[in-house]
Design a protein around this motif. Structure first.
Motif, mmCIF file in Angstrom:
data_model
loop_
_atom_site.group_PDB
_atom_site.id
_atom_site.type_symbol
_atom_site.label_atom_id
_atom_site.label_comp_id
_atom_site.label_asym_id
_atom_site.label_seq_id
_atom_site.Cartn_x
_atom_site.Cartn_y
_atom_site.Cartn_z
ATOM 1 N N ALA A 1 31.303 8.081 22.029
ATOM 2 C CA ALA A 1 31.730 6.685 21.944
ATOM 3 C C ALA A 1 33.155 6.566 21.416
ATOM 4 O O ALA A 1 33.952 5.758 21.913
ATOM 5 C CB ALA A 1 30.772 5.909 21.055
ATOM 6 N N ALA A 2 33.489 7.367 20.404
ATOM 7 C CA ALA A 2 34.817 7.282 19.797
ATOM 8 C C ALA A 2 35.908 7.760 20.751
ATOM 9 O O ALA A 2 36.959 7.118 20.902
ATOM 10 C CB ALA A 2 34.851 8.090 18.505
ATOM 11 N N PHE A 3 35.690 8.908 21.387
ATOM 12 C CA PHE A 3 36.732 9.458 22.261
ATOM 13 C C PHE A 3 36.824 8.707 23.584
ATOM 14 O O PHE A 3 37.900 8.639 24.188
ATOM 15 C CB PHE A 3 36.493 10.955 22.485
ATOM 16 N N GLU A 4 35.725 8.113 24.041
ATOM 17 C CA GLU A 4 35.796 7.264 25.233
ATOM 18 C C GLU A 4 36.685 6.051 24.992
ATOM 19 O O GLU A 4 37.316 5.543 25.917
ATOM 20 C CB GLU A 4 34.393 6.798 25.630
ATOM 21 N N CYS A 5 36.747 5.622 23.762
ATOM 22 C CA CYS A 5 37.577 4.463 23.417
ATOM 23 C C CYS A 5 39.052 4.717 23.721
ATOM 24 O O CYS A 5 39.814 3.781 23.996
ATOM 25 C CB CYS A 5 37.388 4.129 21.939
ATOM 26 N N VAL A 6 39.467 5.990 23.661
ATOM 27 C CA VAL A 6 40.868 6.342 23.937
ATOM 28 C C VAL A 6 40.979 7.202 25.208
ATOM 29 O O VAL A 6 41.959 7.915 25.409
ATOM 30 C CB VAL A 6 41.500 7.074 22.730
ATOM 31 N N ASP A 7 39.933 7.120 26.062
ATOM 32 C CA ASP A 7 39.937 7.806 27.365
ATOM 33 C C ASP A 7 40.147 9.306 27.244
ATOM 34 O O ASP A 7 40.923 9.908 28.011
ATOM 35 C CB ASP A 7 41.005 7.197 28.296
ATOM 36 N N LEU A 8 39.455 9.927 26.284
ATOM 37 C CA LEU A 8 39.533 11.372 26.095
ATOM 38 C C LEU A 8 38.127 11.973 26.119
ATOM 39 O O LEU A 8 37.143 11.293 25.811
ATOM 40 C CB LEU A 8 40.201 11.712 24.757
ATOM 41 N N ASN A 9 38.064 13.248 26.470
ATOM 42 C CA ASN A 9 36.809 13.991 26.425
ATOM 43 C C ASN A 9 36.777 14.763 25.105
ATOM 44 O O ASN A 9 37.609 15.645 24.874
ATOM 45 C CB ASN A 9 36.724 14.958 27.608
ATOM 46 N N TRP A 10 35.831 14.462 24.252
ATOM 47 C CA TRP A 10 35.813 15.074 22.922
ATOM 48 C C TRP A 10 35.686 16.588 22.985
ATOM 49 O O TRP A 10 36.164 17.300 22.090
ATOM 50 C CB TRP A 10 34.686 14.490 22.074
ATOM 51 N N ARG A 11 35.069 17.117 24.050
ATOM 52 C CA ARG A 11 34.868 18.567 24.162
ATOM 53 C C ARG A 11 36.181 19.336 24.220
ATOM 54 O O ARG A 11 36.224 20.532 23.908
ATOM 55 C CB ARG A 11 34.009 18.879 25.387
ATOM 56 N N ASP A 12 37.244 18.658 24.602
ATOM 57 C CA ASP A 12 38.557 19.312 24.658
ATOM 58 C C ASP A 12 39.232 19.373 23.286
ATOM 59 O O ASP A 12 40.273 20.031 23.148
ATOM 60 C CB ASP A 12 39.482 18.556 25.631
ATOM 61 N N HIS A 13 38.661 18.707 22.293
ATOM 62 C CA HIS A 13 39.376 18.552 21.019
ATOM 63 C C HIS A 13 38.544 18.874 19.786
ATOM 64 O O HIS A 13 39.043 18.755 18.667
ATOM 65 C CB HIS A 13 39.881 17.105 20.896
ATOM 66 N N VAL A 14 37.291 19.313 19.958
ATOM 67 C CA VAL A 14 36.397 19.531 18.828
ATOM 68 C C VAL A 14 35.952 20.991 18.783
ATOM 69 O O VAL A 14 35.618 21.581 19.814
ATOM 70 C CB VAL A 14 35.157 18.613 18.923
ATOM 71 N N VAL A 15 35.950 21.568 17.569
ATOM 72 C CA VAL A 15 35.404 22.909 17.351
ATOM 73 C C VAL A 15 34.403 22.820 16.205
ATOM 74 O O VAL A 15 34.575 22.034 15.273
ATOM 75 C CB VAL A 15 36.503 23.940 17.021
ATOM 76 N N GLN A 16 33.353 23.613 16.290
ATOM 77 C CA GLN A 16 32.369 23.640 15.204
ATOM 78 C C GLN A 16 32.780 24.668 14.162
ATOM 79 O O GLN A 16 33.271 25.747 14.494
ATOM 80 C CB GLN A 16 30.981 23.950 15.758
ATOM 81 N N ASP A 17 32.586 24.304 12.910
ATOM 82 C CA ASP A 17 33.006 25.141 11.787
ATOM 83 C C ASP A 17 31.833 25.275 10.827
ATOM 84 O O ASP A 17 31.292 24.273 10.328
ATOM 85 C CB ASP A 17 34.202 24.482 11.088
ATOM 86 N N ALA A 18 31.443 26.517 10.567
ATOM 87 C CA ALA A 18 30.279 26.777 9.710
ATOM 88 C C ALA A 18 30.464 26.226 8.302
ATOM 89 O O ALA A 18 29.479 25.964 7.594
ATOM 90 C CB ALA A 18 30.007 28.270 9.648
ATOM 91 N N ARG A 19 31.694 26.019 7.874
ATOM 92 C CA ARG A 19 31.932 25.496 6.522
ATOM 93 C C ARG A 19 31.377 24.087 6.339
ATOM 94 O O ARG A 19 31.148 23.645 5.211
ATOM 95 C CB ARG A 19 33.429 25.487 6.222
ATOM 96 N N TYR A 20 31.180 23.384 7.440
ATOM 97 C CA TYR A 20 30.700 22.004 7.358
ATOM 98 C C TYR A 20 29.204 21.888 7.616
ATOM 99 O O TYR A 20 28.684 20.773 7.718
ATOM 100 C CB TYR A 20 31.482 21.132 8.337
ATOM 101 N N MET A 21 28.517 23.006 7.719
ATOM 102 C CA MET A 21 27.064 22.987 7.850
ATOM 103 C C MET A 21 26.447 22.801 6.463
ATOM 104 O O MET A 21 26.821 23.495 5.519
ATOM 105 C CB MET A 21 26.552 24.299 8.464
ATOM 106 N N ARG A 22 25.490 21.890 6.321
ATOM 107 C CA ARG A 22 24.846 21.651 5.034
ATOM 108 C C ARG A 22 23.736 22.663 4.805
ATOM 109 O O ARG A 22 23.027 23.043 5.743
ATOM 110 C CB ARG A 22 24.273 20.238 4.988
ATOM 111 N N PRO A 23 23.556 23.094 3.533
ATOM 112 C CA PRO A 23 22.479 24.032 3.221
ATOM 113 C C PRO A 23 21.098 23.480 3.558
ATOM 114 O O PRO A 23 20.179 24.214 3.887
ATOM 115 C CB PRO A 23 22.623 24.259 1.711
#
Length: 327
Positions: free
Chosen positions: A262-284
């Protein structure tokens, strides 16, 4: 003219609640933590209004564990209503600072209840609780009778505070309510929260940034609503003839991936081109199936959320685009 005291007045909910109460004719007092940074950006528009600030809106320095100062402020302002929003409210951070989270979120609430119990004029209280108290419930769609099974330090602290509010209502005849709020967002959401991280990144990338957005799990789901609507529900709780607990929620679950879309569609972008997953942000430990049943709030308070996920994401992205363009 009624008088209200808000703890956590400089936060997202505190700023919207201040505006709501001032519109309704209240005098508003707010507790703020003393720090070297005097910026209160969410309240800037109120500070700029000479007919409001120091006329109907007053700020007082006090820490949540400073019972003497809070008691003195309550006696001085003679509040009719207290909105208890303050505390360490970031779930992820609560794993890093569990003692601080419990000190302010749990014990800070108990100390406030003890102060109110002893006052000659007892104000009505609403404590802002959280869906995190339910943790991993057996069933999706939780209501006010769902057992609390928190799985995060923040959720455990909130469960303690929530049960203490109910106990003081039943044992000491305090008019004390719990607003069990599911996630509610807005352009004023703190920048460390995942929704705001997403909308800031979408706006920045649309404005030319090449930096990747780093996130944890994209499968996590939440019941997301719009903050200004939720503070209206908080106010309505204190206008009832009897005190009770209420869930404020949309009743609809969405994943972080859906919010990204929803957020990236608002600016006509595909989020998959701009997002990476980072293990540091995974909650225990992660909550699951947190979706609220707000039937009681609808039937008794007349409260119904209106803003859907796509509209919420667009509101936030557009606000972040405006901030960037103004720099």
């Amino acid at each position: 003219m009624p008088t209200a005291l808000i703890t956590g007045i400089t936060g997202q909910d505190g700023s919207y609640l201040s505006e709501l109460l001032l519109e309704k004719g209240y005098t508003v007092h707010g507790l703020v933590r003393r720090s070297s940074n005097t910026a209160r950006v969410r309240l800037d528009s109120l500070f700029a209004d000479k007919s409001t600030y120091e006329e109907r809106l007053f700020l007082h320095y006090a820490e949540l564990d400073d019972a003497t100062t809070i008691r003195r402020i309550l006696i001085r302002c003679q509040a009719d209503e207290v909105y208890h929003l303050a505390g360490q409210s970031h779930v992820g951070a609560s794993f890093d600072i569990p003692e601080t989270t419990c000190q302010f979120t749990a014990m800070g609430t108990l100390k406030l209840l003890e102060i109110l119990r002893d006052l000659e004029k007892r104000p009505r209280l609403v404590h802002i609780s959280s869906s995190e108290v339910f943790g991993r419930p057996d069933h999706s769609l939780q209501n006010e009778r769902t057992p609390m099974r928190p799985v995060t330090p923040y959720g455990i602290a909130k469960a303690f505070a929530t049960q203490m509010v109910s106990l003081y209502r039943e044992s000491f005849d305090l008019f004390a309510c719990n607003a069990i709020c599911y996630n509610h967002e807005s352009p004023r959401r703190g920048e460390s929260f995942v929704t705001r991280k997403i909308t800031r990144a979408a706006a920045a990338i649309a404005s030319g940034s090449t930096e990747k957005l780093k996130l944890g799990s994209l499968d996590s789901t939440r019941d997301w609503g719009y903050a200004p609507e939720y503070v209206e529900g908080m106010w309505r709780m204190l206008q009832q003839p009897t005190a009770d607990d209420y869930i404020l929620a949309t009743g609809t679950s969405h994943s972080i991936e859906e919010f990204l879309n929803a957020a990236f569609e608002c600016v006509d972008l595909n989020w998959r081109d701009h997002v990476v997953q980072d293990a540091r942000y995974m909650r225990p430990s992660e909550v699951s199936q947190l979706v609220g049943d707000a039937h009681k709030a609808r039937s008794i308070l007349g409260w119904t959320p209106q803003t859907q996920l796509n509209e919420l994401a667009h509101l936030m992205v557009n606000a972040d685009l405006l901030r960037i363009s103004s720099l």
